[in-house]
Design a protein around this motif. Structure first.
Motif, PDB file in Angstrom:
ATOM      1  N   LEU B 162     -12.265 -14.702  -1.856  1.00  0.00           N
ATOM      2  CA  LEU B 162     -12.828 -13.949  -2.989  1.00  0.00           C
ATOM      3  C   LEU B 162     -13.004 -12.477  -2.619  1.00  0.00           C
ATOM      4  N   LEU B 163     -13.480 -12.240  -1.401  1.00  0.00           N
ATOM      5  CA  LEU B 163     -13.686 -10.858  -0.949  1.00  0.00           C
ATOM      6  C   LEU B 163     -12.373 -10.078  -1.025  1.00  0.00           C
ATOM      7  N   ASN B 164     -11.274 -10.747  -0.683  1.00  0.00           N
ATOM      8  CA  ASN B 164      -9.980 -10.071  -0.716  1.00  0.00           C
ATOM      9  C   ASN B 164      -9.571  -9.666  -2.117  1.00  0.00           C
ATOM     10  N   LEU B 166     -11.620  -8.906  -4.543  1.00  0.00           N
ATOM     11  CA  LEU B 166     -12.480  -7.777  -4.925  1.00  0.00           C
ATOM     12  C   LEU B 166     -12.024  -6.487  -4.258  1.00  0.00           C
ATOM     13  N   LEU B 167     -11.652  -6.590  -2.988  1.00  0.00           N
ATOM     14  CA  LEU B 167     -11.207  -5.391  -2.273  1.00  0.00           C
ATOM     15  C   LEU B 167      -9.944  -4.817  -2.913  1.00  0.00           C
ATOM     16  N   HIS B 168      -9.035  -5.703  -3.307  1.00  0.00           N
ATOM     17  CA  HIS B 168      -7.801  -5.233  -3.940  1.00  0.00           C
ATOM     18  C   HIS B 168      -8.063  -4.660  -5.316  1.00  0.00           C
ATOM     19  N   LEU B 169      -9.028  -5.280  -6.010  1.00  0.00           N
ATOM     20  CA  LEU B 169      -9.366  -4.830  -7.353  1.00  0.00           C
ATOM     21  C   LEU B 169      -9.852  -3.382  -7.337  1.00  0.00           C
ATOM     22  N   PHE B 170     -10.595  -3.038  -6.281  1.00  0.00           N
ATOM     23  CA  PHE B 170     -11.146  -1.688  -6.186  1.00  0.00           C
ATOM     24  C   PHE B 170     -10.367  -0.822  -5.193  1.00  0.00           C
ATOM     25  N   ALA B 171      -9.195  -1.345  -4.790  1.00  0.00           N
ATOM     26  CA  ALA B 171      -8.337  -0.610  -3.862  1.00  0.00           C
ATOM     27  C   ALA B 171      -9.105  -0.137  -2.637  1.00  0.00           C
ATOM     28  N   LEU B 172      -9.962  -1.021  -2.117  1.00  0.00           N
ATOM     29  CA  LEU B 172     -10.723  -0.682  -0.917  1.00  0.00           C
ATOM     30  C   LEU B 172     -10.057  -1.324   0.295  1.00  0.00           C
ATOM     31  N   GLN B 173     -10.248  -0.735   1.445  1.00  0.00           N
ATOM     32  CA  GLN B 173      -9.623  -1.259   2.655  1.00  0.00           C
ATOM     33  C   GLN B 173     -10.399  -2.458   3.207  1.00  0.00           C
ATOM     34  N   GLY B 174     -11.734  -2.285   3.336  1.00  0.00           N
ATOM     35  CA  GLY B 174     -12.552  -3.391   3.829  1.00  0.00           C
ATOM     36  C   GLY B 174     -12.163  -3.865   5.207  1.00  0.00           C
ATOM     37  N   GLY B 175     -11.771  -2.918   6.043  1.00  0.00           N
ATOM     38  CA  GLY B 175     -11.475  -3.264   7.427  1.00  0.00           C
ATOM     39  C   GLY B 175     -10.446  -4.363   7.522  1.00  0.00           C
ATOM     40  N   ASN B 272       0.101  -5.495   1.716  1.00  0.00           N
ATOM     41  CA  ASN B 272      -0.736  -4.373   2.149  1.00  0.00           C
ATOM     42  C   ASN B 272       0.049  -3.416   3.027  1.00  0.00           C
ATOM     43  N   SER B 273       0.869  -4.007   3.946  1.00  0.00           N
ATOM     44  CA  SER B 273       1.605  -3.160   4.879  1.00  0.00           C
ATOM     45  C   SER B 273       2.653  -2.335   4.140  1.00  0.00           C
ATOM     46  N   LEU B 274       3.097  -2.854   2.997  1.00  0.00           N
ATOM     47  CA  LEU B 274       4.071  -2.099   2.194  1.00  0.00           C
ATOM     48  C   LEU B 274       3.374  -1.148   1.234  1.00  0.00           C
ATOM     49  N   GLY B 275       2.037  -1.261   1.169  1.00  0.00           N
ATOM     50  CA  GLY B 275       1.296  -0.421   0.229  1.00  0.00           C
ATOM     51  C   GLY B 275       1.425  -0.897  -1.205  1.00  0.00           C
ATOM     52  N   ALA B 276       1.835  -2.169  -1.387  1.00  0.00           N
ATOM     53  CA  ALA B 276       1.990  -2.720  -2.739  1.00  0.00           C
ATOM     54  C   ALA B 276       0.686  -3.365  -3.175  1.00  0.00           C
ATOM     55  N   GLY B 277      -0.238  -2.566  -3.672  1.00  0.00           N
ATOM     56  CA  GLY B 277      -1.574  -3.041  -4.017  1.00  0.00           C
ATOM     57  C   GLY B 277      -1.557  -4.090  -5.110  1.00  0.00           C
ATOM     58  N   GLY B 278      -0.715  -3.890  -6.136  1.00  0.00           N
ATOM     59  CA  GLY B 278      -0.653  -4.831  -7.258  1.00  0.00           C
ATOM     60  C   GLY B 278      -0.197  -6.198  -6.797  1.00  0.00           C
ATOM     61  N   ALA B 279       0.847  -6.221  -5.967  1.00  0.00           N
ATOM     62  CA  ALA B 279       1.351  -7.499  -5.449  1.00  0.00           C
ATOM     63  C   ALA B 279       0.291  -8.149  -4.584  1.00  0.00           C
ATOM     64  N   GLY B 280      -0.411  -7.337  -3.796  1.00  0.00           N
ATOM     65  CA  GLY B 280      -1.482  -7.850  -2.930  1.00  0.00           C
ATOM     66  C   GLY B 280      -2.556  -8.522  -3.752  1.00  0.00           C
ATOM     67  N   LEU B 281      -2.957  -7.851  -4.844  1.00  0.00           N
ATOM     68  CA  LEU B 281      -3.995  -8.407  -5.721  1.00  0.00           C
ATOM     69  C   LEU B 281      -3.542  -9.746  -6.311  1.00  0.00           C
ATOM     70  N   ALA B 282      -2.296  -9.777  -6.825  1.00  0.00           N
ATOM     71  CA  ALA B 282      -1.787 -11.012  -7.440  1.00  0.00           C
ATOM     72  C   ALA B 282      -1.778 -12.155  -6.431  1.00  0.00           C
ATOM     73  N   LEU B 283      -1.314 -11.848  -5.214  1.00  0.00           N
ATOM     74  CA  LEU B 283      -1.255 -12.885  -4.186  1.00  0.00           C
ATOM     75  C   LEU B 283      -2.656 -13.337  -3.786  1.00  0.00           C
ATOM     76  N   ALA B 284      -3.599 -12.386  -3.721  1.00  0.00           N
ATOM     77  CA  ALA B 284      -4.976 -12.727  -3.336  1.00  0.00           C
ATOM     78  C   ALA B 284      -5.605 -13.629  -4.385  1.00  0.00           C
ATOM     79  N   VAL B 285      -5.329 -13.339  -5.680  1.00  0.00           N
ATOM     80  CA  VAL B 285      -5.873 -14.167  -6.757  1.00  0.00           C
ATOM     81  C   VAL B 285      -5.294 -15.580  -6.669  1.00  0.00           C
TER      82      VAL B 285
END
Lengths: 244, 319
Positions: B162-164, B166-175, B272-285
């Motif tokens: 879940l944290l992931n 949220l982090l993607h939703l707000f484009a935060l790094q979160g370590g 994340n490594s590709l900087g594809a935030g949208g794809a990251g969010l979709a995968l995290a969901v």
């Protein structure tokens, strides 16, 4: 309070059930149901008693087992009810204090007014002594007929649990198992009374008396060949003569 | 054991909520999350919302929900009572942590301390949940050392997923949040496999012989049941359905609960490594949804596969 009483009277009221004489008639279960339907933990609700899926709360359940094989095998009728354990987890797991063990005589009871019906106590009982009443939303269990054994309105001979009073085979005995000189304690000593599932360490107060061992039956004699039954005297003589 | 829907909903929702709280508290304490208003509001509302919804659901299986408050009284002996007390106590530090983050824009200093305390209280509540089962001696498949770690790790796992999101939703790094999620999924997977291996290779000390004491005569088998219709005991302790389909359900739980979230989380790392935030969010969901399904199935199975000693009186050969 669901903590077990720190100081108790040493009195341990309970039952001794004789598996040698129990005939499996279910009278104890029926009389228990009858008495307790109007007793301390009443009602013992039945749902759809005349329907296809009749179900209801009973404090006594009479199972029948077979043990051993062949001539050494036995059929044993096995009444199962609350054992009023000395260390009953059904009491200590109760989150509300509704489940308790009495310091004065060791009887385990449920306070129906504070039971939330979470059923955890029934999970904690290895013996299946507690049955949930869907209608009242509370847990029910054997009270050791607390409303009979101290009831001065009853004749003294009747101040025993309903299951004990009704047993036609005298297979159920009631008394103080904390007193080594009581009749029930002597019975346990003499007959080798034992605990159910001692490995779980609930220290049941109720004891079971094992079926007595029986002398082995002598081997069956082979049957003599039977004389042929015939109305004719001549043929009977022929049979006898030729059988010599 | 009969899997009550309300208990499954309760443990999965509160598990995810407390897991999220643990991570929020820890990440804030180590200064890994900025005190961002929107993120803080959504994350803490989600965590506390899941926990509260779960706690409310848990009262649905009670015969008398209106008396639920009484369950707070017996914490000296009862793990269920301790769970209730801890669940309520955890709201205090969690609430202060939320006030600091959302209203004051602070998640450092004393506010981070509240987060840390909320984190510990959350883990303690899940520990109590696990102990409710792990302390029940009549159910050998619950009363073992695999149960509490299973509850804790699955809470941490679902919380991290879940944290992931949220982090993607707000484009935060979160370590290293995604790394934490991958590790938590792996650890939860290992714990569950260990649990399954344990219950497959062991059985209860109690047997029909010890339950009746008739083992001295010979092998014990049920001749006649005490009643012809079902009773409470058979419905509650004799639940068969999940056991019948245990192998299939385990595969579903393993695939949806662990394999998919693990693979999808690796996908998040890659995105994340590709900087594809949208794809990251979709995968995290997808990872979190899959895990939710898997954990719910796992929890159903946890009840369904559990055997109670009372069934030894009803013809079961082992417990």
């Amino acid at each position: 309070m669901t903590a077990l009483p720190a100081a108790n009277s040493g009195k341990k009221l309970g039952l001794v059930i004789d598996l040698d004489t129990c005939v499996g008639c279910h009278a104890c279960a029926v009389n228990c149901k009858q008495w307790n339907s109007g007793g301390h933990m009443a009602p013992l609700t039945d749902t759809a008693p005349y329907g296809a899926d009749a179900a209801g709360v009973w404090f006594n359940r009479i199972h029948s087992f077979e043990a051993g094989e062949g001539a050494a095998g036995r059929t044993v009728h096995f009444p199962r009810s609350c054992l009023h354990c000395e260390t009953p987890a059904c009491v200590t797991v109760c989150p509300t204090g509704a489940s308790y063990k009495r310091a004065e005589d060791g009887i385990v009871l449920v306070n129906e007014a504070t039971c939330i019906g979470c059923k955890l106590c029934s999970w904690a009982c290895p013996y299946g002594a507690r049955e949930f009443d869907d209608d009242s939303g509370t847990m029910k269990k054997c009270t050791l007929c607390i409303d009979r054994i101290y009831n001065t309105n009853l004749a003294e001979v009747d101040r025993v649990p309903a299951c004990v009073s009704t047993c036609p085979a005298n297979a159920r005995h009631f008394g103080d198992l904390g007193d080594p000189n009581s009749a029930v304690s002597r019975l346990v000593r003499e007959r080798g009374g034992y605990d159910l599932m001692p490995e779980l360490d609930y220290k049941p107060v109720n004891k079971y008396l094992p079926p007595r061992s029986r002398p082995a039956l002598p081997p069956a004699k082979p049957l003599a060949p039977a004389a042929i039954d015939t109305a004719s005297a001549l043929l009977r003589w022929v049979d006898r003569a030729l059988s010599r | 054991m009969h899997p009550a829907a309300s208990v499954i909903i309760f443990t999965t929702l509160t598990g995810a909520g407390y897991g999220l709280l643990v991570w929020l508290g820890l990440f804030a304490a180590f200064g890994l999350l900025p005190a961002e208003f929107g993120f803080g509001l959504l994350a803490l509302a989600l965590a506390l919302g899941l926990v509260s919804a779960g706690l409310l659901a848990s009262t649905a299986h009670l015969g008398h929900p209106e008396r639920a408050w009484r369950a707070l009284s017996q914490w000296r002996t009862s793990w269920l009572s301790r769970e209730g007390v801890m669940a309520l106590a955890a709201y205090v530090p969690a609430g202060l942590f939320a006030i600091g983050w959302v209203f004051l824009g602070r998640n450092d200093g004393i506010w981070a301390m509240f987060g840390l305390v909320a984190s510990v209280a959350s883990a303690a509540t899940v520990y109590c949940t696990g102990m409710i089962y792990a302390s029940l001696k009549p159910v050998q498949r619950w009363c073992n050392a695999w149960v509490v770690p299973g509850y804790l790790l699955l809470a941490l796992m679902t919380g991290a997923l879940l944290l992931n999101i949220l982090l993607h939703l707000f484009a935060l790094q979160g370590g290293s949040a995604i790394g934490v999620a991958i590790l938590a999924v792996a650890a939860g997977w290992a714990a569950k496999r260990g649990y399954w291996r344990f219950i497959d290779t062991t059985s209860a000390a109690s047997t029909p012989a010890s339950a009746t004491g008739l083992g001295r005569i010979g092998a014990v088998r049920l001749l006649d049941a005490p009643h012809t219709e079902e009773n409470y005991l058979l419905k509650e302790m004799g639940f068969q359905l999940a056991r019948k389909h245990a192998a299939k359900l385990r595969r579903i739980a393993e695939l949806a609960g662990f394999a998919m979230p693990f693979a999808l989380s690796l996908g998040v790392l890659w995105a994340n490594s590709l900087g594809a935030g949208g794809a990251g969010l979709a995968l995290a969901v997808l990872a979190a949804l899959s895990a939710a399904l898997g954990v719910a199935v796992e929890r159903w199975l946890f009840f369904g596969e559990a055997k109670h000693t009372v069934m030894l009186y009803y013809g079961a050969g082992r417990a």
